[in-house]
Write a protein that holds these residues in place. Structure first.
Motif, PDB file in Angstrom:
ATOM      1  N   ILE A  90      42.311  33.276  30.583  1.00 22.34           N
ATOM      2  CA  ILE A  90      41.760  34.615  30.782  1.00 22.34           C
ATOM      3  C   ILE A  90      42.432  35.219  31.997  1.00 22.34           C
ATOM      4  O   ILE A  90      42.398  34.637  33.088  1.00 22.34           O
ATOM      5  N   LEU A  91      43.026  36.381  31.832  1.00 23.44           N
ATOM      6  CA  LEU A  91      43.675  37.107  32.918  1.00 23.44           C
ATOM      7  C   LEU A  91      42.905  38.403  33.126  1.00 23.44           C
ATOM      8  O   LEU A  91      42.823  39.230  32.227  1.00 23.44           O
ATOM      9  N   LEU A  92      42.326  38.565  34.319  1.00 23.88           N
ATOM     10  CA  LEU A  92      41.494  39.726  34.625  1.00 23.88           C
ATOM     11  C   LEU A  92      42.135  40.557  35.721  1.00 23.88           C
ATOM     12  O   LEU A  92      42.769  40.028  36.633  1.00 23.88           O
ATOM     13  N   GLN A  93      41.932  41.877  35.636  1.00 19.17           N
ATOM     14  CA  GLN A  93      42.364  42.796  36.683  1.00 19.17           C
ATOM     15  C   GLN A  93      41.150  43.592  37.170  1.00 19.17           C
ATOM     16  O   GLN A  93      40.183  43.763  36.451  1.00 19.17           O
ATOM     17  N   GLU A  94      41.251  44.085  38.416  1.00 21.35           N
ATOM     18  CA  GLU A  94      40.216  44.873  39.100  1.00 21.35           C
ATOM     19  C   GLU A  94      38.953  44.062  39.342  1.00 21.35           C
ATOM     20  O   GLU A  94      37.840  44.496  39.051  1.00 21.35           O
ATOM     21  N   ILE A  95      39.134  42.892  39.909  1.00 23.76           N
ATOM     22  CA  ILE A  95      38.027  42.082  40.410  1.00 23.76           C
ATOM     23  C   ILE A  95      37.714  42.555  41.828  1.00 23.76           C
ATOM     24  O   ILE A  95      38.622  42.795  42.627  1.00 23.76           O
ATOM     25  N   ALA A  96      36.425  42.690  42.149  1.00 25.03           N
ATOM     26  CA  ALA A  96      36.059  43.228  43.461  1.00 25.03           C
ATOM     27  C   ALA A  96      36.207  42.190  44.569  1.00 25.03           C
ATOM     28  O   ALA A  96      36.655  42.512  45.665  1.00 25.03           O
ATOM     29  N   TYR A  97      35.821  40.935  44.287  1.00 23.80           N
ATOM     30  CA  TYR A  97      35.929  39.891  45.307  1.00 23.80           C
ATOM     31  C   TYR A  97      35.798  38.537  44.612  1.00 23.80           C
ATOM     32  O   TYR A  97      35.345  38.434  43.462  1.00 23.80           O
ATOM     33  N   GLU A  98      36.188  37.478  45.324  1.00 19.32           N
ATOM     34  CA  GLU A  98      36.336  36.158  44.707  1.00 19.32           C
ATOM     35  C   GLU A  98      35.027  35.620  44.145  1.00 19.32           C
ATOM     36  O   GLU A  98      35.014  34.943  43.111  1.00 19.32           O
ATOM     37  N   LYS A  99      33.887  35.897  44.798  1.00 23.06           N
ATOM     38  CA  LYS A  99      32.616  35.347  44.323  1.00 23.06           C
ATOM     39  C   LYS A  99      32.239  35.870  42.939  1.00 23.06           C
ATOM     40  O   LYS A  99      31.460  35.223  42.224  1.00 23.06           O
ATOM     41  N   ASN A 118      44.763  37.926  46.559  1.00 30.97           N
ATOM     42  CA  ASN A 118      44.219  38.503  47.791  1.00 30.97           C
ATOM     43  C   ASN A 118      44.488  40.002  47.825  1.00 30.97           C
ATOM     44  O   ASN A 118      44.828  40.565  48.849  1.00 30.97           O
ATOM     45  N   GLY A 119      44.324  40.657  46.679  1.00 32.83           N
ATOM     46  CA  GLY A 119      44.629  42.080  46.570  1.00 32.83           C
ATOM     47  C   GLY A 119      43.508  43.004  46.963  1.00 32.83           C
ATOM     48  O   GLY A 119      43.456  44.149  46.519  1.00 32.83           O
ATOM     49  N   GLY A 120      42.546  42.533  47.768  1.00 35.37           N
ATOM     50  CA  GLY A 120      41.456  43.386  48.223  1.00 35.37           C
ATOM     51  C   GLY A 120      40.460  43.664  47.112  1.00 35.37           C
ATOM     52  O   GLY A 120      40.111  42.778  46.325  1.00 35.37           O
ATOM     53  N   SER A 121      39.984  44.917  47.018  1.00 34.19           N
ATOM     54  CA  SER A 121      38.931  45.261  46.061  1.00 34.19           C
ATOM     55  C   SER A 121      39.443  45.403  44.637  1.00 34.19           C
ATOM     56  O   SER A 121      38.669  45.675  43.725  1.00 34.19           O
ATOM     57  N   ARG A 122      40.724  45.264  44.423  1.00 38.14           N
ATOM     58  CA  ARG A 122      41.274  45.336  43.064  1.00 38.14           C
ATOM     59  C   ARG A 122      42.126  44.091  42.807  1.00 38.14           C
ATOM     60  O   ARG A 122      43.290  44.174  42.445  1.00 38.14           O
ATOM     61  N   SER A 123      41.509  42.944  42.986  1.00 35.29           N
ATOM     62  CA  SER A 123      42.213  41.681  42.824  1.00 35.29           C
ATOM     63  C   SER A 123      42.422  41.356  41.347  1.00 35.29           C
ATOM     64  O   SER A 123      41.784  41.933  40.460  1.00 35.29           O
ATOM     65  N   VAL A 124      43.304  40.396  41.104  1.00 36.52           N
ATOM     66  CA  VAL A 124      43.498  39.863  39.760  1.00 36.52           C
ATOM     67  C   VAL A 124      43.083  38.398  39.783  1.00 36.52           C
ATOM     68  O   VAL A 124      43.059  37.754  40.834  1.00 36.52           O
ATOM     69  N   ALA A 125      42.738  37.867  38.607  1.00 42.78           N
ATOM     70  CA  ALA A 125      42.259  36.491  38.515  1.00 42.78           C
ATOM     71  C   ALA A 125      42.796  35.835  37.256  1.00 42.78           C
ATOM     72  O   ALA A 125      43.067  36.498  36.255  1.00 42.78           O
ATOM     73  N   ILE A 126      42.965  34.517  37.323  1.00 40.72           N
ATOM     74  CA  ILE A 126      43.318  33.703  36.165  1.00 40.72           C
ATOM     75  C   ILE A 126      42.258  32.626  36.027  1.00 40.72           C
ATOM     76  O   ILE A 126      41.945  31.922  36.993  1.00 40.72           O
ATOM     77  N   LEU A 127      41.667  32.508  34.836  1.00 35.46           N
ATOM     78  CA  LEU A 127      40.725  31.447  34.523  1.00 35.46           C
ATOM     79  C   LEU A 127      41.302  30.613  33.385  1.00 35.46           C
ATOM     80  O   LEU A 127      41.900  31.165  32.453  1.00 35.46           O
ATOM     81  N   ALA A 128      41.106  29.305  33.443  1.00 35.44           N
ATOM     82  CA  ALA A 128      41.689  28.414  32.440  1.00 35.44           C
ATOM     83  C   ALA A 128      40.730  27.280  32.129  1.00 35.44           C
ATOM     84  O   ALA A 128      39.948  26.837  32.985  1.00 35.44           O
ATOM     85  N   ARG A 129      40.784  26.808  30.893  1.00 39.74           N
ATOM     86  CA  ARG A 129      40.085  25.584  30.512  1.00 39.74           C
ATOM     87  C   ARG A 129      40.897  24.866  29.433  1.00 39.74           C
ATOM     88  O   ARG A 129      41.904  25.368  28.965  1.00 39.74           O
TER      89      ARG A 129
END
Length: 285
Positions: A90-99, A118-129
């Protein structure tokens, strides 16, 4: 005997046959096929264990008008959609913060590894399983992207990049997408390569140009730079964002895999979201 006149139905059928032949000739000359011309958007099926299912989704806009990042009260909806997809990556964009990603992982039964930029209030994330995630290429604040290796038992390793390009500056988009493409090309030759995310490229020059782009032709050059190296696996499957824009992409090395299904999965937005999740089911050769 005088010729028997054709009925209106016969004439229509004849005209359709002629039109089909003409389109076939045109598409053959230009390198397109009728199948490519109008492929449907993504149709969810049961996940094949031998496939890699990847989804990219800009989840911004749930915090109100103006594209503000994902708000916590909408995380259950996002989680429900992602549970239904049952993806591997899962690749997400515009995450507000890590929590937020930690909470989303818990809503997804907590069986996910996660990385956040560490892109501030518009971070990106990768989730994997169903595999392990390894950080690659140290994130840089000026490049809103994440690079990771994904290793799952029985499949070759995958080197992937999740990026969110600037919505207003074609020059900034060019720099980020070029950095991501070069990073993928220059590292880990034994890995299968994927570039995905919200690239903010809509290269249809017949559409309105005042929506976000400040240099349509630079965007076309940027797109071609990636497309010469990787295949656009969701090509011709429809728009991914309002209003009728194609901004979200999954590029992959199709020399080493088969694309079974790919495209935007419609009807999954909430609040003021303007992006659909974009999904691809990839089978390794």
């Amino acid at each position: 005997l005088p010729p028997v006149p054709h009925s209106a139905g016969d004439m229509r059928e004849k005209m359709l046959e002629i039109l089909f032949v003409v389109l076939t000739i045109v598409f053959a000359a230009t390198g397109y096929s009728l199948h490519q011309w109008g492929r449907p958007s993504y149709q969810l099926t049961k996940r094949n264990p031998n496939e890699l299912r990847i989804v990219t989704w800009n989840v911004g806009g749930t915090g109100g008008h103006g594209g503000r990042p994902l708000e916590n009260q909408f995380l259950p909806h996002i989680a429900a959609v992602l549970k239904e997809l049952n993806a591997d990556l899962i690749l997400l964009q515009e995450i507000a913060y890590e929590k937020q990603v930690d909470r989303l992982s818990r809503l997804l039964d907590g069986k996910w590894e996660a990385m956040v930029s560490n892109g501030g209030s518009r971070s990106v994330a990768i989730l994997a399983r169903r595999g392990r995630l390894y950080s690659r290429i140290r994130p840089d604040k000026k490049y809103n992207g994440l690079a990771a290796s994904y290793r799952a038992l029985g499949n070759p390793p995958v080197f992937l990049m999740n990026i969110h390009a600037d919505p207003y500056s074609a020059q900034q988009r060019n720099r980020l997408i070029g950095w991501a493409t070069d990073g993928l090309m220059s590292r880990f030759p034994d890995h299968f390569k994927i570039l995905a995310g919200d690239l903010n490229l809509d290269i249809d020059i017949d559409k309105r140009r005042d929506l976000f782009s400040d240099d349509e032709y630079l965007d076309i050059e940027t797109y071609n730079y990636v497309a010469q190296r990787f295949s656009d696996v969701t090509l011709n499957t429809g728009s991914t964002a309002e209003p009728d824009r194609r901004l979200d992409y999954i590029f992959a090395d199709v020399k080493r895999l088969k694309v079974d299904r790919a495209g935007p999965w419609k009807g999954k937005r909430v609040a003021d979201m303007d992006h659909d999740p974009v999904v691809a089911d990839l089978k390794f050769e």
